[in-house]
Design an enzyme around this catalytic site. Structure first.
Site, PDB file in Angstrom:
ATOM      1  N   TRP B 325      24.078 -71.040 -47.495  1.00 35.58           N
ATOM      2  CA  TRP B 325      24.558 -70.411 -46.260  1.00 35.58           C
ATOM      3  C   TRP B 325      25.561 -69.293 -46.583  1.00 35.58           C
ATOM      4  O   TRP B 325      25.586 -68.260 -45.940  1.00 35.58           O
ATOM      5  CB  TRP B 325      25.245 -71.466 -45.382  1.00 35.58           C
ATOM      6  CG  TRP B 325      25.776 -70.918 -44.084  1.00 35.58           C
ATOM      7  CD1 TRP B 325      25.124 -70.836 -42.897  1.00 35.58           C
ATOM      8  CD2 TRP B 325      27.090 -70.384 -43.848  1.00 35.58           C
ATOM      9  NE1 TRP B 325      25.924 -70.271 -41.938  1.00 35.58           N
ATOM     10  CE2 TRP B 325      27.143 -69.984 -42.489  1.00 35.58           C
ATOM     11  CE3 TRP B 325      28.213 -70.189 -44.641  1.00 35.58           C
ATOM     12  CZ2 TRP B 325      28.279 -69.409 -41.917  1.00 35.58           C
ATOM     13  CZ3 TRP B 325      29.348 -69.609 -44.076  1.00 35.58           C
ATOM     14  CH2 TRP B 325      29.364 -69.236 -42.721  1.00 35.58           C
ATOM     15  N   HIS B 326      26.343 -69.509 -47.635  1.00 37.43           N
ATOM     16  CA  HIS B 326      27.362 -68.529 -47.981  1.00 37.43           C
ATOM     17  C   HIS B 326      26.786 -67.267 -48.598  1.00 37.43           C
ATOM     18  O   HIS B 326      27.434 -66.213 -48.568  1.00 37.43           O
ATOM     19  CB  HIS B 326      28.403 -69.135 -48.937  1.00 37.43           C
ATOM     20  CG  HIS B 326      29.406 -69.989 -48.237  1.00 37.43           C
ATOM     21  ND1 HIS B 326      29.169 -71.301 -47.933  1.00 37.43           N
ATOM     22  CD2 HIS B 326      30.645 -69.712 -47.753  1.00 37.43           C
ATOM     23  CE1 HIS B 326      30.223 -71.808 -47.305  1.00 37.43           C
ATOM     24  NE2 HIS B 326      31.126 -70.857 -47.166  1.00 37.43           N
ATOM     25  N   GLY B 327      25.622 -67.342 -49.170  1.00 41.92           N
ATOM     26  CA  GLY B 327      25.066 -66.126 -49.748  1.00 41.92           C
ATOM     27  C   GLY B 327      23.721 -66.367 -50.382  1.00 41.92           C
ATOM     28  O   GLY B 327      23.417 -67.474 -50.828  1.00 41.92           O
ATOM     29  N   PHE B 494      28.564 -63.353 -44.923  1.00 40.72           N
ATOM     30  CA  PHE B 494      27.796 -64.612 -44.895  1.00 40.72           C
ATOM     31  C   PHE B 494      27.076 -64.846 -43.586  1.00 40.72           C
ATOM     32  O   PHE B 494      27.195 -64.136 -42.666  1.00 40.72           O
ATOM     33  CB  PHE B 494      28.712 -65.791 -45.213  1.00 40.72           C
ATOM     34  CG  PHE B 494      29.497 -65.589 -46.472  1.00 40.72           C
ATOM     35  CD1 PHE B 494      28.883 -65.031 -47.595  1.00 40.72           C
ATOM     36  CD2 PHE B 494      30.841 -65.886 -46.552  1.00 40.72           C
ATOM     37  CE1 PHE B 494      29.591 -64.805 -48.753  1.00 40.72           C
ATOM     38  CE2 PHE B 494      31.560 -65.677 -47.701  1.00 40.72           C
ATOM     39  CZ  PHE B 494      30.939 -65.124 -48.806  1.00 40.72           C
TER      40      PHE B 494
END
Lengths: 473, 494
Positions: B325-327, B494
């Site tokens: 989800w963050h990248g 993000f």
């Protein structure tokens, strides 16, 4: 309601506080060295100079209002800014005309040689110096159309905070305490240096260069602006290292001036006639020094005498600030000479000629009284004080502070509101016998040590030692 | 429109002023228009995405509420989840998936595929997608009723303070407040003061701490080949501070801005570096996301109800997904995986550690014991941040290798540290900022309230001095303006 009032009070306090912070951080330099023609103009108040010079660094280096005042009592003001461009020149004049009504405006043509600034510092000097008002906003907006580095950051230039806030990294005393030079001066950049041999030749005949529409419009606008405000325009070019195209533009401007009946003086071509000596009258290839500025002043004084009737304001109390400017000029002149002088006789002579210098003279160790006869002119006879001593020379008066007697209580004095003097005697060549603030000006090894404090400009001018070296080094 | 930009400084006062003086009935329309304007300031075209997500989840909510049939509701929910995640996948993960596919094709010497699209990640898409999906799942579960008023719902999804980087709000909290906008008395002096304090503190964290330490961090991470132990330690510690001050700073501004308009957003950070375990760290860090994963992924997967092994699998799933989800890079997956592993190892070794402490007669209530746990947790989190910052497994490992193998203590004494992006003066300002951050965190920890609310309990003079101090610090020391290539908030990516 009570809480609403609190919010208003807090907003007012915040605004006042940020105004104070802005005042510390704001750009204060049009010439370098914290000198600002904008601040000096503000300090002049509503007393109108008869002649205003406007233009680049060539102008602040080459036109000293002090000369015009001393020689003819003409009240002149120099509104130059480093690398002043056309938009800056136009809007600076607009700003000036809000409060001043000069009879003649002498405009530098150097700005015809470039469209955009090469140095960031000059962009700041030109676009952050005027007070924030309608004109300064129009000024930067007009320039941004030419320079994409400014147009990209136009909002920053308009608001100024985003640019000037980083000055917290470089703050100096003048950011907190106004520099006296900005109170006394009239826009000139006093300089007695002759650092480079200027290899100057008068330009030959070049093929004319066509001025661009923008350049012609500026000539038209700036002339019109002067006339609308009751001032006659006069165009000039001060000596600088001209390239072929630059001189072509100056020649084209001369033709324009001739067509419009505007006087035009190109000192690149007139330097011989003025007697400007490349060996002595420049401090670099593009800027005159005090000697060169004197020759420009003499030329203009003669021209003004023949063509204008500027009143002699000397003695007029309203124009006393021009006396201050002259005082400032001589203070700097003698200060410069004192800094360069290594001969004691000459040093003492210079000291005697100045009113606003304070000196502490310290004689220690073994010395031959005959070597120091120069001190007798200040009132010290070394032959009468074989053990030496410490004297204060201030406003033409000499005071013995300590006859090099450790029992004598230490002497302290506030030289002004910023600096304090402490004199004592611990022993010959001991540290901290003479202190200004926390700096030590005691004898390091020679018998005679003199420290000179500039009481007008509030700074330590020089600490120098003379005579026999007793340090054993 | 970044919070720390001139347009926002113009935008926000106008929004709030008109918000309070206009007729109550119009307020929600005004806030919705302002929110869409705020979002469109990045790229007007992407407004279609948020509109799509809003319409899809709104419609799904209405459809699910219309019928009791569970299978039907499940199909609707599945459809809306797929639609939203497909959108997210397309914009965020398509290129990543393609590059992985090409890697596999390369192994078999097959021709690589070229991307037919030139995609830019729409700002905030991960946040509002999760927020609206959370709503749809809540409606499916019956924990909230489907929203009937489209304007209210659209405002819930797009409410500008938290639109682009959270907190990821729950419909139960934010939507109910949105519905009150036209009815209740909004003007609240305490809310204004507290919100203003939060915003100032957020600006301070972002502009004076995060963006300042970023200069050091960027220099270190851009020169990994040249760093030694102490530069690496400074870079790693610096990034731990930077990402916290950056993201918590954004959240503080968002919460403060909302509070000034009478809204209470959920807390997003609670002194994460005071945590004594990684599990606790995640209860304090990006709380709105951790809570989202807990409620909508971990618990549906079975949580800890199906045995230890399954619990560990679930933890790993949650953290790997969280990393992704963050990248869209394997380094983020690795970062998430590390946090999952930390937790699992922590649980597995708990009996052993207990025995060890009994053997050593450790006083588990002592300050030093708690401090040790806090430090260890921060070090573990900092180690994982290295992969997060390098965005590369290879560079992350190189960074750690240099940290261990290039020991040169002389750099601590030869002043060369001041050539790593921050000179002596800037280091001084940074140290002051970090100490202030520590103090404010202590207040948060001890008093249980954020700085905005804490200041409300203080005297007027002190409060005003703090406000003036923060304003001055931000406008003078803040990193902004010319020659500053403003790093946007890290979590915008993000």
């Amino acid at each position: 309601m009570k809480k609403g009032i609190r919010i208003v009070i807090f907003a007012v306090i915040t605004a006042l506080w940020l105004g104070r912070v802005y005042d510390v951080l704001r750009w204060k330099d049009t010439h370098g060295d914290y000198l600002s023609s904008v601040t000096q103009l503000k300090e002049t108040g509503d007393v109108t100079p008869d002649v205003v010079f406007v233009g680049s660094s060539h102008v602040y280096a080459g036109c000293y209002p002090a000369y015009f005042w001393e020689d003819a009592g003409i009240a002149a003001f120099n509104t130059a800014i480093s690398g002043m461009d056309r938009d800056s020149c136009y809007y600076y004049l607009k700003y000036l005309f809000r409060s001043q009504h000069p009879k003649l405006v002498v405009i530098d043509m150097f700005c015809l040689t470039f469209d955009v600034h090469e140095y960031q510092g000059n962009i700041y000097r030109n676009y952050l110096s005027l007070p924030l008002n309608r004109d300064s906003l129009a000024q930067v907006s007009a320039y941004a159309e030419k320079d994409e580095t400014v147009s990209e950051d136009l909002a920053d230039y308009l608001v100024r905070w985003p640019i000037i806030h980083t000055r917290y990294r470089e703050l100096q005393r003048p950011d907190f305490i106004p520099d006296e030079a900005n109170h006394l001066g009239k826009g000139e950049y006093l300089n007695w240096e002759n650092l480079q041999q200027a290899k100057k030749q008068e330009p030959g005949d070049f093929a004319p260069v066509q001025l661009s529409e923008d350049q012609l419009k500026w000539l038209e606008d700036v002339s019109k602006l002067c006339r609308e405000n009751g001032a006659e325009p006069l165009f000039m070019v001060l000596p600088f290292e001209t390239l072929r195209d630059d001189q072509g533009r100056m020649d084209a401007a001369a033709r324009y001036a001739q067509e419009q009946g505007i006087p035009f003086f190109d000192f690149n071509r007139l330097s011989g006639e003025c007697g400007i000596d490349p060996d002595t009258d420049y401090f670099d290839n593009n800027h005159l020094n005090a000697l060169g500025a004197k020759k420009i002043a003499l030329f203009f004084e003669e021209y003004f005498a023949e063509n204008y009737e500027f009143p002699d304001h000397r003695g007029d109390a309203a124009y006393s600030s021009w006396d201050d400017d002259l005082r400032y000029y001589y203070q700097r002149k003698y200060g410069d000479a004192l800094k360069k002088e290594t001969d004691l006789d000459n040093f003492v002579d210079l000291l005697l000629q100045t009113k606003d210098m304070t000196a502490v003279i310290s004689l220690e160790g073994e010395f031959d009284a005959e070597e120091y006869t120069a001190l007798q002119r200040l009132g010290i006879d070394p032959a009468l004080c074989p053990g030496g001593g410490k004297w204060l020379w201030s406003e033409g008066q000499l005071t013995l502070l300590n006859a090099n007697d450790p029992a004598t209580p230490e002497y302290t004095k506030d030289l002004d509101e910023y600096s304090s003097l402490l004199v004592r005697y611990v022993g010959d060549y001991s540290a901290n016998n003479v202190l200004i603030d926390r700096r030590d000006y005691s004898n390091k090894g020679k018998a005679l040590a003199i420290v000179v404090y500039d009481s007008l400009l509030h700074n330590i001018l020089i600490g120098r030692e003379f005579g026999r070296d007793n340090s054993g080094n | 429109m970044l919070f720390n930009s001139l347009p926002f400084l113009i935008f926000f006062p106008i929004v709030i002023l008109l918000y309070y003086i206009m007729p109550a009935k119009l307020r929600r329309f005004w806030l919705l228009a302002a929110s869409y304007f705020f979002y469109m300031s990045w790229n007007p075209a992407y407004v279609l995405l948020i509109l799509f997500s809003t319409v899809a989840t709104y419609t799904a909510g209405r459809l699910m509420e219309r019928r009791e049939d569970k299978a039907y509701r499940k199909r609707v929910l599945a459809a809306v989840i797929i639609m939203n995640l497909a959108l997210l996948f397309f914009f965020k993960y398509f290129d990543f998936a393609l590059s992985n596919l090409n890697h596999v094709l390369g192994i078999f010497h097959l021709k690589k595929l070229e991307s037919p699209f030139s995609l830019l990640l729409p700002v905030g898409i991960s946040f509002y997608t999760f927020q609206s999906l959370g709503y749809a799942i809540d409606v499916y579960r019956g924990t909230v009723s489907a929203e009937k008023d489209f304007i209210d719902y659209a405002l819930f999804v797009s409410f500008f303070p938290q639109l682009v980087a959270g907190p990821i709000e729950r419909s139960k909290n934010l939507l109910s407040q949105v519905k009150e906008v036209s009815k209740r008395r909004l003007w609240n002096y305490d809310g204004m003061v507290s919100g203003f304090g939060m915003m100032l503190w957020g600006f301070f964290m972002k502009m004076c701490i995060a963006d300042r330490v970023a200069l050091l961090v960027d220099t270190v991470f851009n020169n990994i080949h040249a760093i030694g132990t102490f530069e690496a330690l400074a870079g790693a510690a610096g990034f731990s501070v930077q990402i916290y001050a950056d993201f918590a700073g954004y959240s503080a501004i968002a919460i403060g801005a909302a509070r000034m308009m009478g809204f209470t957003l959920m807390e997003n950070f609670n002194c994460p570096y005071f945590a004594e375990s990684i599990a606790e760290f995640w209860r304090r860090w990006h709380i709105s996301l951790s809570g989202w994963f807990r409620d909508y992924l971990y618990i549906p997967l079975g949580g800890n109800r199906k045995g230890k092994f399954r619990k560990y699998v679930n933890i790993m799933i949650v953290f790997l997904v969280s990393g992704l989800w963050h990248g869209s890079a394997w380094a983020f997956v690795l970062w998430g995986g590390l946090h999952g592993l930390y937790q699992i190892i922590g649980e597995l070794t708990l009996p052993l550690r207990d025995k060890l402490h009994e053997l050593l007669k450790t006083d588990r209530e002592s300050f030093s014991f708690h401090l040790g746990k806090k430090v260890l947790t921060a070090v573990l989190a900092g180690l994982a941040w290295i992969f997060f910052r390098t965005r590369s497994l290879r560079l992350g490992l190189l960074f750690i290798r240099r940290m261990i193998c290039h020991y040169d203590p002389w750099v601590l004494f030869d002043d060369s540290m001041y050539s790593w992006g921050l000179d002596f003066r800037e280091v001084g300002i940074l140290v002051f900022g970090v100490l202030l951050l520590f103090f404010v965190s202590l207040v948060r920890e001890k008093k249980g309230c954020d700085i905005g609310n804490w200041l409300l309990t203080q005297g007027l003079v002190f409060r005003w001095l703090v406000f003036l101090g923060l304003i001055t610090a931000v406008v003078v020391w803040g990193e902004y303006g010319i020659d500053f290539d403003s790093a946007q908030f890290i979590y915008f990516d993000f």
